[in-house]
Scaffold this active site. Structure first.
Site, mmCIF file in Angstrom:
data_model
loop_
_atom_site.group_PDB
_atom_site.id
_atom_site.type_symbol
_atom_site.label_atom_id
_atom_site.label_comp_id
_atom_site.label_asym_id
_atom_site.label_seq_id
_atom_site.Cartn_x
_atom_site.Cartn_y
_atom_site.Cartn_z
ATOM 1 N N ASP A 10 77.672 32.533 -29.361
ATOM 2 C CA ASP A 10 78.791 31.597 -29.392
ATOM 3 C C ASP A 10 80.000 32.328 -28.802
ATOM 4 O O ASP A 10 80.058 33.559 -28.803
ATOM 5 C CB ASP A 10 79.056 31.179 -30.846
ATOM 6 N N LEU A 11 80.969 31.570 -28.294
ATOM 7 C CA LEU A 11 82.146 32.204 -27.692
ATOM 8 C C LEU A 11 83.284 32.385 -28.687
ATOM 9 O O LEU A 11 83.510 33.464 -29.207
ATOM 10 C CB LEU A 11 82.618 31.388 -26.480
ATOM 11 N N ASP A 12 84.018 31.315 -28.975
ATOM 12 C CA ASP A 12 85.240 31.420 -29.777
ATOM 13 C C ASP A 12 84.946 31.871 -31.202
ATOM 14 O O ASP A 12 84.109 31.286 -31.897
ATOM 15 C CB ASP A 12 85.964 30.073 -29.789
ATOM 16 N N THR A 44 77.735 27.479 -26.441
ATOM 17 C CA THR A 44 79.102 27.159 -26.830
ATOM 18 C C THR A 44 79.370 25.658 -26.861
ATOM 19 O O THR A 44 78.651 24.878 -26.240
ATOM 20 C CB THR A 44 80.087 27.838 -25.832
ATOM 21 N N GLY A 45 80.405 25.300 -27.570
ATOM 22 C CA GLY A 45 80.871 23.924 -27.536
ATOM 23 C C GLY A 45 81.732 23.644 -26.321
ATOM 24 O O GLY A 45 82.000 22.491 -25.993
ATOM 25 N N LYS A 196 73.400 22.951 -30.763
ATOM 26 C CA LYS A 196 73.075 24.177 -30.028
ATOM 27 C C LYS A 196 71.598 24.567 -30.156
ATOM 28 O O LYS A 196 71.040 25.177 -29.243
ATOM 29 C CB LYS A 196 73.961 25.318 -30.517
ATOM 30 N N ASP A 219 80.056 31.364 -35.862
ATOM 31 C CA ASP A 219 81.095 31.464 -36.896
ATOM 32 C C ASP A 219 81.550 30.123 -37.454
ATOM 33 O O ASP A 219 82.221 30.076 -38.473
ATOM 34 C CB ASP A 219 82.321 32.192 -36.336
ATOM 35 N N ASN A 222 79.711 24.142 -35.851
ATOM 36 C CA ASN A 222 78.859 23.741 -34.731
ATOM 37 C C ASN A 222 77.759 24.767 -34.457
ATOM 38 O O ASN A 222 76.954 24.584 -33.533
ATOM 39 C CB ASN A 222 79.686 23.491 -33.460
#
Length: 269
Positions: A10-12, A44-45, A196, A219, A222
């Site tokens: 995941d990114l953020d 990622t979203g 995801k 985290d 999502n």
């Protein structure tokens, strides 16, 4: 040679530090994992346009999951295919009508890498779209002509739970909704069944990596399905409590190289 793993990031709040950068230690560890034969993917979203810079920074050559699984493709290999599962236009319009009646602060409608905005807002544009302007802004019920990949809603802060309940009651069978954390409190709407894990499974099948050799990091809410699906679902120390409860393991925070620390030990890097 060790067995090949698929590593989903995941990114953020996970790969990215709070100032939206990848730390040098994490970058170096990911490179070591790739050199050891492991496959690294972003999940990622975000839309592709807002994740490509990190894809390029890590020098990835793999498929990518965007919009929480509603759009999955391989930027460097067309044989992978492109999997786009948008909302029905009629459903999106009903959601927009509901939000208009709720007098929300703004609505953003994404169609792959283009987007439409209800109200032109420079801060919103800089925060969510890397500075790229909308195709159009104004009355979305009139301007929207294609099935959208997702709808982002920015309600007034005291309306978030009420609006989520209303949307769930009216459209639960055809949409899935997620929330983003403060300071924006954005509600994200995608087609029901998109998450995801759906995208990650497609990628795992492509690379022929079994579920037990998938390591996924996340985290937020999502990330639930992806963390549950992976053989090793890893929550960051800064993750929401329900995700920590679901995860197989908890690593250090996104500010403390949690991904790097976990991979070094798990993969003997």
């Amino acid at each position: 040679m060790p067995q090949r793993h698929l590593i989903a990031l995941d990114l953020d709040g996970t790969l990215l530090t709070d100032n939206k950068t990848i730390s040098m230690k994490t970058k170096q560890t990911i490179q070591k994992a790739r050199e050891a034969g492991h496959i690294v993917v972003i999940s990622t979203g975000r839309p592709y346009r807002a994740s490509i810079q990190y894809y390029q920074e890590l020098q990835l050559d793999t498929a990518i999951v965007n919009f929480n699984g509603a759009f999955v493709h391989h930027p460097k290999d067309s044989s992978f295919g492109t999997y786009h599962h948008p909302l029905e236009l009629s459903t999106a319009r009903q959601v927009i009508e509901t939000c208009e009646a709720f007098d929300v602060s703004n609505i953003m409608v994404e169609v792959i890498d283009d987007y439409y905005l209800r109200y032109y807002d420079e801060l919103f544009i800089q925060t969510f779209t890397e500075g790229q302007g909308p195709v159009e802004h104004g009355n979305l019920l009139k301007k929207l002509r294609d099935d959208p990949t997702c709808v982002l809603i920015h309600p007034k802060d005291d309306h978030v739970s009420d609006l989520r309940s209303l949307l769930d009651g009216a459209h639960a069978e055809v949409i899935d909704q997620r929330t983003w954390g403060a300071p924006w409190n954005v509600i994200e709407i995608v087609k029901a069944g998109m998450n995801k894990a759906v995208g990650l499974k497609r990628i795992a099948d492509y690379y022929q990596v079994p579920k037990e050799r998938i390591i996924a990091f996340g985290d937020e809410d999502n990330d639930f399905e992806m963390i549950e699906y992976a053989g090793k679902g890893v929550a960051m120390a800064n993750a929401i409590d329900p995700l920590k409860a679901l995860a197989n393991d908890i690593t250090l925070s996104n500010e403390d190289d949690g991904i790097a620390v976990y991979l070094e030990e798990a993969l003997n890097l």
